[in-house]
Design an enzyme around this catalytic site. Structure first.
Site, PDB file in Angstrom:
ATOM      1  N   ASP A 224      34.151  41.254  44.402  1.00 36.15           N
ATOM      2  CA  ASP A 224      34.922  40.819  43.230  1.00 36.15           C
ATOM      3  C   ASP A 224      35.631  39.526  43.596  1.00 36.15           C
ATOM      4  O   ASP A 224      36.084  39.347  44.738  1.00 36.15           O
ATOM      5  CB  ASP A 224      35.951  41.875  42.808  1.00 36.15           C
ATOM      6  CG  ASP A 224      36.655  41.480  41.513  1.00 36.15           C
ATOM      7  OD1 ASP A 224      36.062  41.701  40.435  1.00 36.15           O
ATOM      8  OD2 ASP A 224      37.772  40.937  41.595  1.00 36.15           O
TER       9      ASP A 224
ATOM     10  N   GLU B 114      38.534  36.490  42.313  1.00 34.95           N
ATOM     11  CA  GLU B 114      39.560  35.978  41.414  1.00 34.95           C
ATOM     12  C   GLU B 114      39.417  34.454  41.427  1.00 34.95           C
ATOM     13  O   GLU B 114      39.162  33.855  42.481  1.00 34.95           O
ATOM     14  CB  GLU B 114      40.959  36.402  41.862  1.00 34.95           C
ATOM     15  CG  GLU B 114      41.174  37.897  41.930  1.00 34.95           C
ATOM     16  CD  GLU B 114      40.908  38.615  40.616  1.00 34.95           C
ATOM     17  OE1 GLU B 114      41.116  37.999  39.542  1.00 34.95           O
ATOM     18  OE2 GLU B 114      40.490  39.788  40.651  1.00 34.95           O
TER      19      GLU B 114
ATOM     20  N   HIS C 296      43.241  43.420  38.857  1.00 34.27           N
ATOM     21  CA  HIS C 296      42.949  41.984  38.888  1.00 34.27           C
ATOM     22  C   HIS C 296      43.256  41.363  40.243  1.00 34.27           C
ATOM     23  O   HIS C 296      43.510  40.151  40.326  1.00 34.27           O
ATOM     24  CB  HIS C 296      43.716  41.247  37.776  1.00 34.27           C
ATOM     25  CG  HIS C 296      43.269  41.620  36.398  1.00 34.27           C
ATOM     26  ND1 HIS C 296      42.042  41.317  35.886  1.00 34.27           N
ATOM     27  CD2 HIS C 296      43.929  42.334  35.430  1.00 34.27           C
ATOM     28  CE1 HIS C 296      41.939  41.793  34.659  1.00 34.27           C
ATOM     29  NE2 HIS C 296      43.061  42.420  34.356  1.00 34.27           N
TER      30      HIS C 296
ATOM     31  N   ASP D 150      39.835  45.632  42.844  1.00 34.98           N
ATOM     32  CA  ASP D 150      38.769  45.708  41.840  1.00 34.98           C
ATOM     33  C   ASP D 150      37.423  46.047  42.485  1.00 34.98           C
ATOM     34  O   ASP D 150      36.605  46.768  41.901  1.00 34.98           O
ATOM     35  CB  ASP D 150      38.670  44.374  41.093  1.00 34.98           C
ATOM     36  CG  ASP D 150      39.830  44.166  40.117  1.00 34.98           C
ATOM     37  OD1 ASP D 150      40.740  45.022  40.115  1.00 34.98           O
ATOM     38  OD2 ASP D 150      39.830  43.165  39.390  1.00 34.98           O
TER      39      ASP D 150
END
Length: 597
Positions: free
Chosen positions: A23, A25, A164, A169
């Protein structure tokens, strides 16, 4: 006899597959900006966590306030973090050899690929599983209103709540992945290949044909698809028979004809081969033998047309379907051609260059005094009109024989006169702005040069009773390496091939191959003892760098060489724009060699 097989025979079991669930960001910008602020990943196999990867990343640009509010990652947090170019090598090493998993995978993968491009790192192109796509197929609207990670985590009771942040995540996505894979088990999806077909929405009927790959060897060779009546539908070759046949039942196969073929298929027959050349040749022979309806290449090569310079008092050109043993009577052949149209174009090229008669009637050695009048071609100077006889102004036997010998030379050894005549005609038509007619002359010249250069290239090998060549086995997936790949060719036909063990003396293997190779009868010149396509494959192999000639039988009588002024050099000069009068070098194969172990 029946073979007891297992799920593993059909692919890579999911329980033994390593997944790296990732994942990211980001700053919220476009993937091309590679604005990654955090990477989190979890490596799992068989339900067990093998490791985790997490790091903040300095994106080199400011993080928008709304993104900082959503993720909790702000400029101060990433100020001292490494840049993406420093982080990516470690992540790629962590994920090496694994299947990449992400929730909305196209988004995360696009950022990783852009980051690699920006850092000048090679993207390893791993297999990718998208849990969003899986969820759309497995989770009904009555279970969840959407396919967001938080919604699915709640539905499946994930041990980690997504917030998040990249690692949290990723951990939640692991639980979602395992829940989705558990549901897939009820649909018969047990391997990574099954998963690929399921997510690609391959029809159930097509997926049901996967059993045809059951028990096929993971070895190089040829495969034959057959229908219920044992009729061969399609022939192909691969370095891994099992993997290639399995691919026909996945979404990677999109050709409509092949989709139709798979629907009719009832079995697959494998033929394991020792070398790549053997597999290629075997494929060609099987296509010619079985005439499979779903192979697009020429399925009746033995019926390919030839151009014949006839053996009669006043020879002419004719398109025929076979080469007969009438060379001693004066016949000469050119070909084979890919189609009757190509043969007709070559005939037109030779007629354009040489005033050979084009009529088909039989002309006696001494034409009658009261014979037919001169034809239009004779009036135009395109034919010497031997039908008229010398008394009526026609060409005599000696003059016509010189024309015939010029045509014969153009077919077998010297293309200069034909090329010069056609190029001159093209230039004249172009000056007159008759471009379509000039284009027709170009097509005629191309058809003639293609066929003549190919035949002149094959003819020496066709005349060679036996040729033995070898090259070092190179590292190539699915094929042996370390020793020598030895090839036995007789009259242009692959008579046998073998591979010697690494470190062994190759000469005993060469002797054994020569003793056990296929006995090949001499063909009718200029045809080879094999299909033209087979001899071309053999020639391509012989001309590779590193190939050594071990022995050539009959080299004194039929040297492996090309004519100095042959069609191959003429075609090269014509296509490359060199002057048409340039002299091409005579080419010949290298001399016999002794092979080290």
């Amino acid at each position: 006899m029946p073979v007891q097989t297992s799920i593993e025979d059909l692919g890579r079991p999911l329980h033994a597959t390593t997944f790296v669930v990732v994942d990211l960001e980001t700053t919220g910008g476009a993937p091309a900006d590679a604005g990654i602020t955090e990477i989190g990943a979890v490596k799992v196999r068989g339900g067990e966590v093998l490791g985790e990867f997490q790091t903040l990343v300095n994106p080199g640009v400011g993080i928008p306030p709304f993104v900082a509010l959503l993720t909790g990652i702000n400029d101060a947090m990433v100020a001292g973090a490494p840049r993406l170019a420093e982080v990516l090598p470690s992540f790629l090493e962590f994920a090496r050899g694994a299947v990449l998993v992400a929730h909305n995978a196209p988004y995360d993968v696009s950022f990783l690929k852009a980051g690699c491009a920006k850092a000048q790192l090679a993207w390893p192109a791993p297999e990718v599983v998208d849990t969003v796509r899986l969820a759309r197929l497995l989770v009904g609207r009555d279970e969840a209103p959407d396919r967001k990670l938080g919604t699915l985590a709640r539905l499946f009771g994930a041990t980690t709540t997504p917030d998040h942040r990249a690692l949290s995540d990723a951990r939640a996505t692991v639980d979602v992945l395992h829940a989705l894979l558990a549901r897939l088990g009820g649909s018969g999806v047990q391997t990574l290949e099954d998963l690929a077909t399921f997510t690609s929405r391959v029809s159930a009927a097509r997926r049901a044909k996967r059993h045809l790959a059951l028990g096929l060897p993971s070895a190089p060779g040829v495969y034959l698809f057959r229908d219920a009546a044992e009729r061969v539908l399609y022939v192909g070759t691969s370095v891994d028979l099992r993997s290639r046949v399995r691919s026909y039942f996945t979404a990677s196969e999109t050709r409509p004809r092949i989709t139709e073929m798979v629907r009719l298929a009832a079995s697959v027959t494998p033929v394991v081969c020792t070398t790549a050349l053997e597999a290629e040749v075997h494929e060609l022979r099987l296509i010619a033998e079985h005439d499979p309806p779903y192979n697009r290449r020429s399925r009746r090569p033995e019926r390919s047309p030839w151009v014949k310079l006839t053996a009669e008092a006043w020879p002419r050109l004719s398109v025929v379907r076979e080469v007969r043993g009438d060379a001693g009577a004066g016949a000469q052949y050119l070909g084979p051609f890919s189609s009757p149209r190509a043969a007709e174009l070559a005939v037109a090229a030779l007629h354009e260059a040489f005033p050979l008669r084009q009529c088909t009637r039989r002309i006696p050695r001494r034409p009658a005094a009261d014979g037919p009048a001169a034809c239009v071609l004779a009036e135009m100077g395109r034919c010497g009109a031997p039908c008229l006889g010398v008394e009526r102004g026609g060409q005599d036997a000696e003059g016509y024989a010189r024309v015939v010998e010029s045509v014969r030379a153009a077919m077998v050894a010297d293309a200069r006169d034909a090329v010069a005549a056609l190029r001159a005609r093209m230039g004249l038509l172009a000056e007159q702005e008759r471009y379509e007619e000039a284009g027709e002359q170009r097509d005629r010249l191309d058809a003639y040069l293609r066929a003549a250069s190919a035949m002149q290239r094959r003819a020496p090998l066709a005349a060679c009773p036996e040729l033995v060549a070898a090259r070092r086995c190179t590292a190539r997936p699915g094929w042996p390496s370390g020793g020598w790949e030895v090839v036995l060719v007789r009259h242009g036909r692959l008579a046998g091939t073998t591979v010697t063990p690494a470190g062994a003396d190759p000469m005993p293997y060469v002797a054994a191959l020569r003793a056990t190779g296929e006995a090949v009868a001499a063909p009718v010149p200029p045809a080879t003892a094999a299909l033209a396509a087979e001899t071309e494959r053999v020639l391509a192999w012989l001309e590779q760098p590193g190939v050594r000639l071990v022995d050539v039988v009959g080299a004194e009588d039929a040297p492996w060489a090309s004519p100095v002024h042959g069609a191959a050099g003429a075609r090269h000069r014509w296509t490359s724009g060199e002057p048409s009068g340039a002299r091409g070098p005579e080419t010949a194969g290298p001399g016999p060699a002794t092979l080290p172990a």
